[in-house]
Design an enzyme around this catalytic site. Sequence first.
Site, PDB file in Angstrom:
ATOM      1  N   GLN A   1      -0.513  -2.802  -2.719  1.00 60.23           N
ATOM      2  CA  GLN A   1       0.809  -3.364  -3.008  1.00 60.23           C
ATOM      3  C   GLN A   1       0.714  -4.776  -3.590  1.00 60.23           C
ATOM      4  O   GLN A   1       1.462  -5.136  -4.499  1.00 60.23           O
ATOM      5  CB  GLN A   1       1.652  -3.378  -1.720  1.00 60.23           C
ATOM      6  CG  GLN A   1       3.091  -3.790  -1.917  1.00 60.23           C
ATOM      7  CD  GLN A   1       3.910  -2.747  -2.656  1.00 60.23           C
ATOM      8  OE1 GLN A   1       3.737  -1.552  -2.445  1.00 60.23           O
ATOM      9  NE2 GLN A   1       4.804  -3.197  -3.519  1.00 60.23           N
TER      10      GLN A   1
ATOM     11  N   HIS B   1      -0.873   2.541  -7.504  1.00 60.84           N
ATOM     12  CA  HIS B   1      -1.008   1.852  -6.218  1.00 60.84           C
ATOM     13  C   HIS B   1      -0.163   2.512  -5.150  1.00 60.84           C
ATOM     14  O   HIS B   1       0.755   3.292  -5.415  1.00 60.84           O
ATOM     15  CB  HIS B   1      -0.619   0.368  -6.367  1.00 60.84           C
ATOM     16  CG  HIS B   1       0.856   0.131  -6.366  1.00 60.84           C
ATOM     17  ND1 HIS B   1       1.571  -0.135  -5.220  1.00 60.84           N
ATOM     18  CD2 HIS B   1       1.758   0.121  -7.381  1.00 60.84           C
ATOM     19  CE1 HIS B   1       2.842  -0.308  -5.525  1.00 60.84           C
ATOM     20  NE2 HIS B   1       2.982  -0.153  -6.833  1.00 60.84           N
ATOM     21  N   CYS B   2      -0.522   2.194  -3.906  1.00 53.88           N
ATOM     22  CA  CYS B   2       0.305   2.527  -2.751  1.00 53.88           C
ATOM     23  C   CYS B   2       0.272   1.283  -1.871  1.00 53.88           C
ATOM     24  O   CYS B   2       0.208   0.172  -2.404  1.00 53.88           O
ATOM     25  CB  CYS B   2      -0.183   3.804  -2.060  1.00 53.88           C
ATOM     26  SG  CYS B   2      -1.937   3.853  -1.663  1.00 53.88           S
ATOM     27  N   ALA B   3       0.303   1.426  -0.570  1.00 51.20           N
ATOM     28  CA  ALA B   3       0.298   0.232   0.276  1.00 51.20           C
ATOM     29  C   ALA B   3      -1.080  -0.421   0.305  1.00 51.20           C
ATOM     30  O   ALA B   3      -1.224  -1.619   0.088  1.00 51.20           O
ATOM     31  CB  ALA B   3       0.747   0.592   1.695  1.00 51.20           C
TER      32      ALA B   3
ATOM     33  N   SER C   1      -2.480   6.738  -3.612  1.00 50.03           N
ATOM     34  CA  SER C   1      -2.819   6.397  -5.000  1.00 50.03           C
ATOM     35  C   SER C   1      -4.116   7.074  -5.421  1.00 50.03           C
ATOM     36  O   SER C   1      -4.223   7.590  -6.540  1.00 50.03           O
ATOM     37  CB  SER C   1      -2.917   4.878  -5.165  1.00 50.03           C
ATOM     38  OG  SER C   1      -3.839   4.333  -4.235  1.00 50.03           O
TER      39      SER C   1
END
Length: 199
Positions: free
Chosen positions: A60, A136-138, A144
């Site tokens: 993130q 992306h993710c967290a 991702s």
Amino acid sequence: MYFSSKFPPSGNYKAPICKVEIDLSSPGLAVCELERLLFTGKAIVNHADEVWPRLYIGDQNSAMNIALLANHRVTHVLNANHSKQRDGSEIYQGTNIKYLGVEARDSCNFDMSINFLTAAEFIHKALSVGGAVLVHCAVGVSRSATLVLAYLMLRQNLTLVESICAVKDIRGIIPNRGFLRQLINLDTKLYGRLRKTHA
């Protein structure tokens, strides 16, 4: 470092030969074997890493740093951590960055496969016109990574094991077991039969 990149600018990249044999015909066993392979990957030391020419997997924080995105010429962002509460697209207003949000939970029970084709097409179109993509993710290890592995299978004609080998030594990833099962199913569909994957 914030972003890691080590690909030549020519774009003539071939995935490394993966000298690993994994029997994908037994889903439970295959998941365990894939996890063992993934655990041999590089530790995460960057917020984002270029895992394929002009294709980054990140967290993130990497997605929120507009200056670094511009510095790495990122033209597209695929957010696998999107939700109505965490839209994410507003940060790119006033930039030329194209955004795709995917609502996905990092849960073994979540069907990520419904996003495979949409994500792969978004990435492919961006790379085809010379763009650069941040997925992306967290944290940048499961959701991702799963979408990037699916892209490599769908658009770069790599097997699941080859896709993992192409990514894991650049960025440590660990899709959850449900996502690994869905990637095994994709591998089976793409190649039309259950088979051993090896170099």
